[in-house]
Design a protein around this motif. Structure first.
Motif, PDB file in Angstrom:
ATOM      1  N   LYS A  27       0.835  -1.208   0.000  1.00 30.72           N
ATOM      2  CA  LYS A  27       0.000   0.000   0.000  1.00 30.72           C
ATOM      3  C   LYS A  27       0.870   1.259   0.000  1.00 30.72           C
ATOM      4  CE  LYS A  27      -3.831  -0.128   2.248  1.00 30.72           C
ATOM      5  NZ  LYS A  27      -4.854  -0.200   3.326  1.00 30.72           N
ATOM      6  N   GLU A  28       1.978   1.240   0.779  1.00 33.94           N
ATOM      7  CA  GLU A  28       2.855   2.414   0.830  1.00 33.94           C
ATOM      8  C   GLU A  28       3.489   2.672  -0.533  1.00 33.94           C
ATOM      9  OE1 GLU A  28       3.099  -0.192   2.870  1.00 33.94           O
ATOM     10  OE2 GLU A  28       1.992   0.680   4.558  1.00 33.94           O
ATOM     11  N   GLU A  29       3.930   1.595  -1.192  1.00 36.19           N
ATOM     12  CA  GLU A  29       4.578   1.757  -2.499  1.00 36.19           C
ATOM     13  C   GLU A  29       3.589   2.185  -3.561  1.00 36.19           C
ATOM     14  OE1 GLU A  29       8.035  -1.619  -2.451  1.00 36.19           O
ATOM     15  OE2 GLU A  29       5.955  -2.285  -2.482  1.00 36.19           O
ATOM     16  N   SER A  30       2.357   1.674  -3.500  1.00 36.51           N
ATOM     17  CA  SER A  30       1.386   1.966  -4.557  1.00 36.51           C
ATOM     18  C   SER A  30       0.862   3.397  -4.482  1.00 36.51           C
ATOM     19  CB  SER A  30       0.202   0.992  -4.479  1.00 36.51           C
ATOM     20  OG  SER A  30      -0.441   1.085  -3.234  1.00 36.51           O
ATOM     21  N   GLN A  31       0.991   4.056  -3.322  1.00 30.70           N
ATOM     22  CA  GLN A  31       0.518   5.439  -3.206  1.00 30.70           C
ATOM     23  C   GLN A  31       1.322   6.389  -4.089  1.00 30.70           C
ATOM     24  OE1 GLN A  31       0.693   6.232   0.967  1.00 30.70           O
ATOM     25  NE2 GLN A  31      -1.275   5.255   1.412  1.00 30.70           N
ATOM     26  N   SER A  32       2.525   5.977  -4.457  1.00 35.87           N
ATOM     27  CA  SER A  32       3.360   6.842  -5.281  1.00 35.87           C
ATOM     28  C   SER A  32       3.006   6.773  -6.759  1.00 35.87           C
ATOM     29  CB  SER A  32       4.832   6.458  -5.087  1.00 35.87           C
ATOM     30  OG  SER A  32       5.034   5.125  -5.525  1.00 35.87           O
ATOM     31  N   HIS A  33       2.077   5.909  -7.127  1.00 33.20           N
ATOM     32  CA  HIS A  33       1.747   5.772  -8.547  1.00 33.20           C
ATOM     33  C   HIS A  33       0.917   6.936  -9.074  1.00 33.20           C
ATOM     34  CE1 HIS A  33       3.250   1.765  -9.605  1.00 33.20           C
ATOM     35  NE2 HIS A  33       3.100   1.513  -8.321  1.00 33.20           N
ATOM     36  N   GLY A  34       0.194   7.605  -8.196  1.00 34.29           N
ATOM     37  CA  GLY A  34      -0.559   8.806  -8.597  1.00 34.29           C
ATOM     38  C   GLY A  34      -1.620   8.522  -9.648  1.00 34.29           C
ATOM     39  N   LYS A  35      -1.628   9.345 -10.703  1.00 42.07           N
ATOM     40  CA  LYS A  35      -2.691   9.260 -11.706  1.00 42.07           C
ATOM     41  C   LYS A  35      -2.612   7.984 -12.528  1.00 42.07           C
ATOM     42  CE  LYS A  35      -0.071  11.868 -15.192  1.00 42.07           C
ATOM     43  NZ  LYS A  35      -0.080  13.032 -16.078  1.00 42.07           N
ATOM     44  N   ASN A  36      -1.442   7.361 -12.605  1.00 44.76           N
ATOM     45  CA  ASN A  36      -1.303   6.118 -13.377  1.00 44.76           C
ATOM     46  C   ASN A  36      -1.506   4.901 -12.477  1.00 44.76           C
ATOM     47  OD1 ASN A  36      -0.795   7.289 -15.872  1.00 44.76           O
ATOM     48  ND2 ASN A  36       1.384   7.557 -15.386  1.00 44.76           N
ATOM     49  N   ALA A  37      -2.463   4.982 -11.553  1.00 49.44           N
ATOM     50  CA  ALA A  37      -2.658   3.910 -10.584  1.00 49.44           C
ATOM     51  C   ALA A  37      -3.018   2.594 -11.250  1.00 49.44           C
ATOM     52  CB  ALA A  37      -3.741   4.304  -9.585  1.00 49.44           C
ATOM     53  N   GLN A  38      -3.598   2.662 -12.461  1.00 51.63           N
ATOM     54  CA  GLN A  38      -3.965   1.419 -13.146  1.00 51.63           C
ATOM     55  C   GLN A  38      -2.733   0.706 -13.706  1.00 51.63           C
ATOM     56  OE1 GLN A  38      -6.973   2.204 -16.037  1.00 51.63           O
ATOM     57  NE2 GLN A  38      -8.604   2.379 -14.512  1.00 51.63           N
ATOM     58  N   LYS A  39      -1.680   1.455 -13.976  1.00 57.94           N
ATOM     59  CA  LYS A  39      -0.437   0.848 -14.443  1.00 57.94           C
ATOM     60  C   LYS A  39       0.414   0.535 -13.220  1.00 57.94           C
ATOM     61  CE  LYS A  39      -0.121   3.145 -18.925  1.00 57.94           C
ATOM     62  NZ  LYS A  39       0.724   3.999 -19.792  1.00 57.94           N
ATOM     63  N   VAL A  40       0.739  -0.748 -13.051  1.00 61.12           N
ATOM     64  CA  VAL A  40       1.434  -1.185 -11.841  1.00 61.12           C
ATOM     65  C   VAL A  40       2.687  -1.953 -12.232  1.00 61.12           C
ATOM     66  CG1 VAL A  40       1.219  -2.494  -9.707  1.00 61.12           C
ATOM     67  CG2 VAL A  40      -0.802  -1.393 -10.687  1.00 61.12           C
ATOM     68  N   LEU A  41       3.787  -1.653 -11.525  1.00 58.38           N
ATOM     69  CA  LEU A  41       5.010  -2.432 -11.686  1.00 58.38           C
ATOM     70  C   LEU A  41       4.993  -3.552 -10.655  1.00 58.38           C
ATOM     71  CD1 LEU A  41       8.010   0.000 -12.251  1.00 58.38           C
ATOM     72  CD2 LEU A  41       7.201  -1.783 -13.791  1.00 58.38           C
ATOM     73  N   VAL A  42       4.916  -4.783 -11.123  1.00 59.94           N
ATOM     74  CA  VAL A  42       4.899  -5.925 -10.215  1.00 59.94           C
ATOM     75  C   VAL A  42       6.292  -6.557 -10.192  1.00 59.94           C
ATOM     76  CG1 VAL A  42       2.449  -6.373 -10.479  1.00 59.94           C
ATOM     77  CG2 VAL A  42       4.049  -7.427 -12.076  1.00 59.94           C
ATOM     78  N   THR A  43       6.640  -7.161  -9.046  1.00 56.25           N
ATOM     79  CA  THR A  43       7.979  -7.719  -8.853  1.00 56.25           C
ATOM     80  C   THR A  43       7.927  -9.235  -8.951  1.00 56.25           C
ATOM     81  OG1 THR A  43       8.520  -5.894  -7.354  1.00 56.25           O
ATOM     82  CG2 THR A  43       9.945  -7.850  -7.275  1.00 56.25           C
ATOM     83  N   PRO A  44       8.641  -9.827  -9.915  1.00 53.88           N
ATOM     84  CA  PRO A  44       8.638 -11.291 -10.033  1.00 53.88           C
ATOM     85  C   PRO A  44       9.303 -11.975  -8.844  1.00 53.88           C
ATOM     86  CG  PRO A  44       9.301 -10.280 -12.110  1.00 53.88           C
ATOM     87  CD  PRO A  44       9.292  -9.187 -11.080  1.00 53.88           C
ATOM     88  N   TRP A  45       8.831 -13.152  -8.516  1.00 60.52           N
ATOM     89  CA  TRP A  45       9.391 -13.991  -7.445  1.00 60.52           C
ATOM     90  C   TRP A  45      10.827 -14.377  -7.771  1.00 60.52           C
ATOM     91  CZ3 TRP A  45      10.921 -19.242  -7.180  1.00 60.52           C
ATOM     92  CH2 TRP A  45      10.925 -19.828  -5.912  1.00 60.52           C
ATOM     93  N   ASP A  46      11.099 -14.599  -9.045  1.00 59.61           N
ATOM     94  CA  ASP A  46      12.437 -14.964  -9.516  1.00 59.61           C
ATOM     95  C   ASP A  46      13.264 -13.686  -9.678  1.00 59.61           C
ATOM     96  OD1 ASP A  46      14.703 -15.830 -10.859  1.00 59.61           O
ATOM     97  OD2 ASP A  46      13.620 -17.158 -12.218  1.00 59.61           O
TER      98      ASP A  46
END
Length: 1051
Positions: free
Chosen positions: A349-368
């Motif tokens: 939640k803390e990291e996603s607050q920085s996405h701002g207006k592009n909240a629909q575009k998300v950078l996800v982190t792979p397990w590998d």
């Protein structure tokens, strides 16, 4: 049959298009693949259901874009046209095409492939000037119309396409054939299939984002890839190098290496991998991709990083220490993308607050760690923050820092055991769905009221060993899938008879049956720390094919007659047999009997209900058999040792669980001599079966090779051994084996274990191969020192063994109709199957290792570092780095990094009482030691193979797997009151083998002397040549005639 011509635009491995004109034959009797058919079409084993409301035919573009939706089990009656499948192969590559083929073969999915381009009435030639895409859509529609007419209008056909023009033109052209969009199809036919709708929206959203991004972004983050035609020419000329990209998981943002492929690399005289330094140099290539690399000038070459690293998320280069410069390059093109499903974690939640207006575009982190972050578009980011989810990569444009992908499905909560196990399976592309109804219908019915019995016709065809042989198995305690059993007895002539009896799986698994197809896809049983996923249904793996005690079973037996004293093989037979195993022993019980401890008899189930006299007699028979087997195995091993067989060391940890699956302990596997006894008997059987099937099928036998390792991989082993004064000769397997046998420190047996472990790490992987695709000189198995080897002894858990059984049965049982040549694979088919099995074996090994590491972390996670003695253990240093050491903890089978310099720049200081603290200072690294020099205290020197006390903790990670951390708490060895598990009470195998080798060599010397004496006698009597034959004499004369004598004659 009608002959025509077809013009194909084929794409090679490098993507180059080639125009090919081929003869094309059309026939009227191509199977339709439906149970609804009344036209006497040839029927395959898999048919579409006839109780559906409609059949659905996806267009070529729908197959490419929405295959993962078509994989839903709810979608039934799918007809994949040949045209659509070929478009998938040419445009999306082999991986996606194989995925489609496996879907069609899977009995759980109600779908088939129809060869519309070979059916006389459904085939449409491409018109002059017609685009390929238009022709593909028109062909698929025409085949849909043929399908509707073929069933006389009994089944409506729904063709789904995203081509609006086709929907308009063809939508109402034929009654009963409907042409609609894929979205329309899901909305109208599957309105309640929520998961399919969500996945559809995710894929569409991702595609739109890609299109918008390509229009908006003009600045390039990466250089464009070189066109495929230029790549091909560059590889042929030697300008570019082809290889597979391997990212270093410990320094994923900085280091990757390309393992070389192809003949062009020899021209550059490259013996090492090529270093790809930094993500920019990777140029959008992802771990596992086949890439083309251009070497940088030598002035820009770099070396491997010499420091320990904790997977930094940014490229850090300041203050780094590098090894010797090595060939360094940059990726200029991707030859084959090997993208797969990736498990990722959404930002908190803390990291996603920085996405701002592009909240629909998300950078996800792979397990590998080796996979870059992936950008996806979703409105569910907040809801999915606590879950592991699967995403797929769609593209990676040169204008984008990260690849674009889409959300597929949720796996489970972060940290939940089942979710983490599913993560391991997905990351290794392991599919373990329940066996289908069609597969289970092929299984024999086994119920208490109707127990399985040997069929009378089988008694006539098989050799019955039930009353003549003492057969028994030795396996781990609790083993259910017993593949193999053994027998040994004395023959009337005084010689011995040794038998290896393997479950006759092929009797129950017919070639190309549903069970066979599923077993081929799985290729192996997957063993994880707390569970296993069987290759075959349990009714076979744990029952009818398992050689359990006191039950009749079908087997395939290899039986040898051995000379009574030297154990030389006199004769060998291969039979289909009927056996009844008298004992199902576990390793520890067999070892106890071998050691003369008869009290273990109370733990042998089959002996419990016997009278005292009978029990003693049976126990004596069993003890003799185990002892004689072990004696034979020692001699077999001694022969292989004389040829260079290696004794290697691996770390195998057993997780002890209680009834509630809580972890009681972690126990490294203890080597017992009986392990080696069983292994030698299995190796012997595998070797003789390999020779037999190769003799019969020299171009289509499945064997197993172990190529010699690359010499540069032994450098660390040689350096480490040198610090102890040992010289390791790696020029051959025999030289290596002898060197390792001599590299023994009497005061510390762990030194030899670690050196053998390093030798194991340097080895190349053993691989299955087809004999028709490999020269005979490459058949050799380096580790076992055998000229031919295969896998025959575990058909319950390895598909390769099933293929070998079929080959052996055809080779030896000529009158048996069940072993017909029609079931054998061609060289090309076998080569492709071997690639698949090798791939699945690697996946199984990785999954087993990752699950063990998961349970190791679970074991230590809840323990108190200060109060729990189990968190402190003895460790031995086996490698030196610039900022720390690598340590092996034998008590738990753990290898890990221990830092001598922390993130604040403080170094480890040893106090007078032996404890350690962090102090200001510096480190000095040498090849065999590292010195920690605190500013105001005495320096501390840690050498290779020093023992230290370490504390074991767990570093938790939200996005990745948890990791074990080691902290040095004392520079002195950690003493425990209990006996160290690393010490084995049994005689050293090396010493034992040396003793047996000496006996064998003496026997061989005596044999040679007797032979020489006999030849001399023959010479005196008959004046015969003193050689093996006249042929060999002529060969020697020929070799002498070819010698270059110019140097000796002074010419």
């Amino acid at each position: 049959m009608q002959r025509t011509e077809k013009v194909l635009q084929l794409r090679g491995l490098l993507g180059r298009s080639v125009r090919v004109v081929r003869e094309h034959y059309l026939r009227p009797d191509v199977p339709c693949g439906s149970a609804l058919c009344r036209a006497d079409c040839p029927r395959g084993e898999k048919l579409l259901s006839d109780d559906l409301t409609h059949y659905v035919v996806p267009d070529w573009k729908v197959v490419q874009d929405y295959l993962e939706i078509l994989e839903f089990l709810e979608l039934r009656g799918i007809v994949f046209m040949q045209t659509a499948c070929q478009a998938m192969q040419h445009q999306r590559g082999r991986r996606q095409y194989n995925k489609l083929r496996n879907l069609v073969r899977d009995a759980r999915h109600d779908c088939i492939m129809f060869f519309n381009e070979f059916q006389l009435l459904s085939y449409l030639p491409r018109e002059r000037g017609e685009s390929l895409e238009k022709w593909q859509t028109r062909s698929i529609y025409n085949a849909s119309v043929w399908y509707y007419n073929h069933f006389a209008g009994q089944m409506p056909i729904v063709m789904v396409t995203d081509d609006e023009d086709s929907i308009q033109q063809l939508g109402s052209e034929t009654e009963g054939v409907f042409v609609i969009s894929f979205k329309n199809y899901l909305d109208n036919f599957w309105p309640d299939l929520k998961a399919a709708h969500e996945l559809f929206e995710s894929i569409v959203h991702s595609r739109r984002e890609r299109e918008n991004e390509s229009q908006e972004n003009h600045g390039r983050e990466y250089p464009e890839h070189v066109p495929v035609e230029m790549l091909e020419a560059g590889i042929k000329s030697g300008r570019y190098i082809q290889g597979v990209l391997n990212v270093n998981k410990h320094r994923a943002q900085v280091e990757a290496f390309v393992r070389l492929q192809g003949a062009s690399n020899k021209e550059k005289d490259l013996k090492n991998d090529v270093l790809i330094y930094g993500t920019k140099a990777r140029n959008r290539a992802i771990h596992g991709d086949v890439v083309a690399v251009e070497l940088l000038p030598k002035s820009e070459w770099k070396g491997r990083t010499a420091a320990l690293c904790e997977n930094e998320t940014e490229e850090k280069t300041s203050g780094e220490v590098y090894g010797e410069p090595m060939p360094t390059g940059k990726v200029v093109g991707i030859i084959q993308k090997n993208w797969r499903d990736y498990v990722v974690t959404f930002p908190s939640k803390e990291e996603s607050q920085s996405h701002g207006k592009n909240a629909q575009k998300v950078l996800v982190t792979p397990w590998d760690y080796r996979i870059p972050k992936i950008r996806i578009s979703t409105q569910q980011a907040e809801a999915l923050q606590d879950f592991r989810v699967i995403v797929r990569i769609d593209s990676w444009e040169s204008t984008s820092v990260y690849p674009n992908g889409h959300f597929v499905r949720v796996l489970g909560r972060i940290g939940d055991l089942e979710g983490e196990i599913q993560t391991i399976l997905v990351e290794n592309s392991i599919s373990v769905s329940p066996f289908s109804e069609a597969q289970m219908c092929e299984m024999p019915v086994v119920i208490p009221e109707k127990p399985w019995k040997v069929a009378p016709e089988e008694e006539l065809k098989r050799v019955d060993l039930r009353d003549t042989h003492l057969v028994f198995s030795i396996d781990p305690k609790g083993c259910e899938d017993v593949d193999d059993a053994l027998s040994i007895r004395t023959l009337p002539n005084g010689n011995l008879e040794l038998g290896v009896h393997i479950a006759d799986v092929t009797h129950f698994v017919a070639a190309n049956s549903y069970t066979d197809i599923e077993a081929r896809a799985r290729a192996t049983t997957y063993y994880l720390a707390d569970r296993r996923y069987d290759m075959l249904p349990a009714v076979l793996s744990a029952n009818l094919c398992s050689l359990l005690g006191n039950v009749d079973r079908y087997a395939v037996s290899v039986i040898w007659e051995l000379e009574k004293t030297s154990y030389e093989i006199k004769e060998v037979w291969y039979h289909r047999t009927i056996i009844r195993s008298s004992y199902k022993l576990f390793y520890e019980a067999a070892q106890a009997l071998l050691d003369g401890d008869l009290t273990v008899a109370d733990e042998i189930l089959e002996l419990k209900d016997m009278g005292e006299d009978t029990r003693k007699q049976k126990l004596d028979e069993l003890t003799w058999a185990i002892g004689k087997l072990t004696d034979v195995a020692r001699h077999i091993r001694a022969k292989r040792d004389s040829c260079g067989a290696l004794e290697l060391e691996g770390v195998e940890v057993r997780v002890l669980l209680d009834d509630k699956k809580n972890i009681d302990d972690l126990i490294p596997r203890q080597p017992l001599e009986v392990h080696e006894t069983i292994a030698e008997c299995m190796i012997l059987a595998n070797h003789w079966v390999a020779k037999k099937i190769w003799e019969t099928f020299p171009h289509q036998a499945l064997l197993r090779q172990h190529p010699p390792p690359r010499q540069e991989f032994f450098s660390e082993l040689r350096e480490c051994a040198g610090t102890k004064g040992f010289f390791i000769d790696t020029r051959s397997n025999k030289a290596l084996a002898d060197s390792l046998d001599k590299a023994v420190d009497p005061s510390d047996p762990l030194v030899n274990r670690l050196l053998r472990s390093m030798a194991t790490q340097a080895m190349s992987n053993a691989l299955y191969f087809s004999t028709g695709s490999c020269p005979k000189e490459e058949f050799f198995h380096y580790g076992l020192a055998l000229d031919k080897y295969t896998h025959f002894t575990s058909p319950i858990r390895r598909y390769a063994d099933i293929i070998v059984h079929r080959l052996l049965l055809v080779a030896t049982l000529k009158g048996d109709k069940s072993g017909t040549k029609e079931n054998l694979l061609s060289n090309k088919e076998l080569e492709e199957l071997c690639r698949h099995i090798n791939n699945r074996n690697r996946a199984a090994q990785h999954a087993q290792k990752q699950s063990t590491e998961l349970f190791q972390c679970m074991y230590f996670r809840d323990k108190s570092l200060d109060g729990d003695e189990q968190c402190t253990a003895d460790g031995i240093i086996y490698s030196i780095r610039t900022n720390g050491v690598l340590v092996f903890v034998p008590r738990y089978g753990i290898k890990g990094a221990a830092y001598l310099k922390n993130k604040e720049g403080l170094v480890l200081s040893c106090q007078a009482d032996g404890s350690c603290k962090w102090k200001p200072g510096c480190l000095q690294r040498f090849p065999s030691k590292i010195i920690s020099a605190p500013t105001a205290e005495d320096s501390v020197t840690l050498n290779l193979f020093d023992h230290v006390a370490v504390k074991i903790s767990v570093q938790s990670s939200r996005c990745h797997t948890d990791r074990i951390q080691l902290h040095i708490t004392s520079c002195k060895p950690y003493k425990t009151p209990e006996l160290e598990l690393s010490q084995s009470p049994h005689i050293s195998r090396t010493d034992l083998v040396r003793e047996v080798t000496k006996t064998v060599e003496e026997a061989q010397l005596a044999h040679d002397k007797a032979k020489t004496k006999r030849i001399e006698e023959e010479y005196e009597e008959y004046r015969q040549t003193q050689g093996v034959s006249l042929y060999h004499l002529l060969e020697e004369i020929k070799e002498l005639a070819l010698l270059d004598v110019s140097a000796d004659s002074g010419a």
